[in-house]
Design a protein around this motif. Sequence first.
Motif, PDB file in Angstrom:
ATOM      1  N   TYR A   3      58.103  19.019  38.464  1.00 25.37           N
ATOM      2  CA  TYR A   3      58.630  20.243  37.871  1.00 25.37           C
ATOM      3  C   TYR A   3      60.130  20.301  38.096  1.00 25.37           C
ATOM      4  CZ  TYR A   3      53.851  21.879  37.452  1.00 25.37           C
ATOM      5  OH  TYR A   3      52.537  22.009  37.112  1.00 25.37           O
ATOM      6  N   GLN A  18      60.110  27.299  36.156  1.00 19.86           N
ATOM      7  CA  GLN A  18      60.032  25.857  36.329  1.00 19.86           C
ATOM      8  C   GLN A  18      59.336  25.274  35.111  1.00 19.86           C
ATOM      9  OE1 GLN A  18      57.901  25.110  39.959  1.00 19.86           O
ATOM     10  NE2 GLN A  18      59.796  24.917  41.116  1.00 19.86           N
ATOM     11  N   ARG A  20      57.842  21.472  33.183  1.00 18.58           N
ATOM     12  CA  ARG A  20      57.480  20.062  33.315  1.00 18.58           C
ATOM     13  C   ARG A  20      58.234  19.263  32.265  1.00 18.58           C
ATOM     14  NH1 ARG A  20      51.004  19.944  33.304  1.00 18.58           N
ATOM     15  NH2 ARG A  20      51.576  19.347  31.218  1.00 18.58           N
ATOM     16  N   THR A  23      57.269  20.046  28.557  1.00 15.91           N
ATOM     17  CA  THR A  23      57.334  21.437  28.132  1.00 15.91           C
ATOM     18  C   THR A  23      58.273  21.604  26.944  1.00 15.91           C
ATOM     19  OG1 THR A  23      56.935  22.208  30.377  1.00 15.91           O
ATOM     20  CG2 THR A  23      57.899  23.796  28.866  1.00 15.91           C
TER      21      THR A  23
END
Length: 61
Positions: A3, A18, A20, A23
């Motif tokens: 993350y 946060q 990844r 994302t």
Amino acid sequence: MIYQWVRCPVCNNKTRIQVRADTEMKNFPLFCPKCKQESLISIKENKITVIKEPDAKTQSQ
């Protein structure tokens, strides 16, 4: 999964979000608790893009 903190585009401090590596966000209202600014951002492949919207006062009627 790794993350990564989303940083404020105004003051460059960490926000409470946060993400990844996979994302994707579009038109996300990011709020910074330190500088109290809200920015509209998009995230794709860990690249953050700030979206500039025209001010409501400058729009013609």
